[in-house]
Design a protein around this motif. Sequence first.
Motif, short mmCIF file in Angstrom:
data_model
loop_
_atom_site.label_atom_id
_atom_site.label_comp_id
_atom_site.label_asym_id
_atom_site.label_seq_id
_atom_site.Cartn_x
_atom_site.Cartn_y
_atom_site.Cartn_z
N TYR B 35 1.67 -5.00 39.91
CA TYR B 35 2.35 -6.19 39.41
C TYR B 35 1.75 -7.43 40.06
O TYR B 35 1.35 -7.41 41.22
CB TYR B 35 3.85 -6.15 39.74
CG TYR B 35 4.69 -5.24 38.88
CD1 TYR B 35 4.90 -3.91 39.22
CD2 TYR B 35 5.30 -5.72 37.72
CE1 TYR B 35 5.68 -3.07 38.42
CE2 TYR B 35 6.10 -4.90 36.92
CZ TYR B 35 6.28 -3.57 37.28
OH TYR B 35 7.06 -2.76 36.50
N GLN B 37 2.84 -11.25 41.06
CA GLN B 37 4.01 -12.12 41.18
C GLN B 37 3.56 -13.50 41.63
O GLN B 37 3.19 -13.72 42.79
CB GLN B 37 5.04 -11.54 42.15
CG GLN B 37 6.34 -12.33 42.16
CD GLN B 37 7.45 -11.70 42.98
OE1 GLN B 37 7.19 -10.95 43.92
NE2 GLN B 37 8.69 -11.98 42.63
N PRO B 43 8.01 -10.36 38.90
CA PRO B 43 6.76 -9.57 38.86
C PRO B 43 6.32 -9.31 37.43
O PRO B 43 7.14 -8.97 36.57
CB PRO B 43 7.15 -8.27 39.56
CG PRO B 43 8.36 -8.60 40.38
CD PRO B 43 9.09 -9.64 39.61
N LEU B 45 3.86 -7.02 35.05
CA LEU B 45 3.10 -5.78 35.05
C LEU B 45 1.67 -6.02 34.59
O LEU B 45 1.43 -6.56 33.51
CB LEU B 45 3.77 -4.75 34.13
CG LEU B 45 3.09 -3.39 34.04
CD1 LEU B 45 3.15 -2.65 35.37
CD2 LEU B 45 3.72 -2.54 32.93
N LEU B 91 1.64 -6.81 43.93
CA LEU B 91 2.54 -5.76 44.37
C LEU B 91 2.14 -4.44 43.74
O LEU B 91 1.91 -4.36 42.53
CB LEU B 91 3.98 -6.07 43.96
CG LEU B 91 4.65 -7.27 44.62
CD1 LEU B 91 5.89 -7.68 43.84
CD2 LEU B 91 5.03 -6.94 46.06
#
Lengths: 108, 114
Positions: B35, B37, B43, B45, B91
């Motif tokens: 992800y 952000q 977030p 994808l 992430l």
Amino acid sequence: QQPVQSPQAVILREGEDAVINCSSSKALYSVHWYRQKHGEAPVFLMILLKGGEQKGHDKISASFNEKKQQSSLYLTASQLSYSGTYFCGTEATGKLIFGQGTTLQVKP
Amino acid sequence: EAGVAQSPRYKIIEKRQSVAFWCNPISGHATLYWYQQILGQGPKLLIQFQNNGVVDDSQLPKDRFSAERLKGVDSTLKIQPAKLEDSAVYLCASSFGTGAEKLFFGSGTQLSVL
């Protein structure tokens, strides 16, 4: 399609209640809720699978209205530790799409 | 239980340089997600793997981003060349299966592109 969260921000005193809403334009299979504190990774709160389902986690609970394609997160008797940004994630086609987040600040 | 491991924790590069991020998911988790952000946003994808196959990469800017998950375990996300707008936290998350599964997130890599 990103789900829409409301409100964008909430400020509470300890002990007060709050509701965070999440709505989608698509039919949903499940709704996830996560909390993220500043500078940290999102942490799982709960998943709701069925229409009308309600789940609870300590004093945090949530509902999922499949017909209305909406979910609400209820925080009761808020504590300082509840501060953070809450994200709903909606799943329609096997992938999780997050909303823009709702920032919650709990003051003493 | 060990969590999702990511490295590096921070990275500062200049635009047009390349950068790579590494992620090691929780042992036994078949599904791995990257992800992006951006500050103040949820977030987004970029890519989802199940074992070593790509499930979804519709949001991955394929002209500059690439990702692989060799042997269905750890994964690398690369950006080449980086742009200013790539500044974000990247992430990595993993889950046991797909669908309505709890995601475990790593601490993320904060990328600053100058």
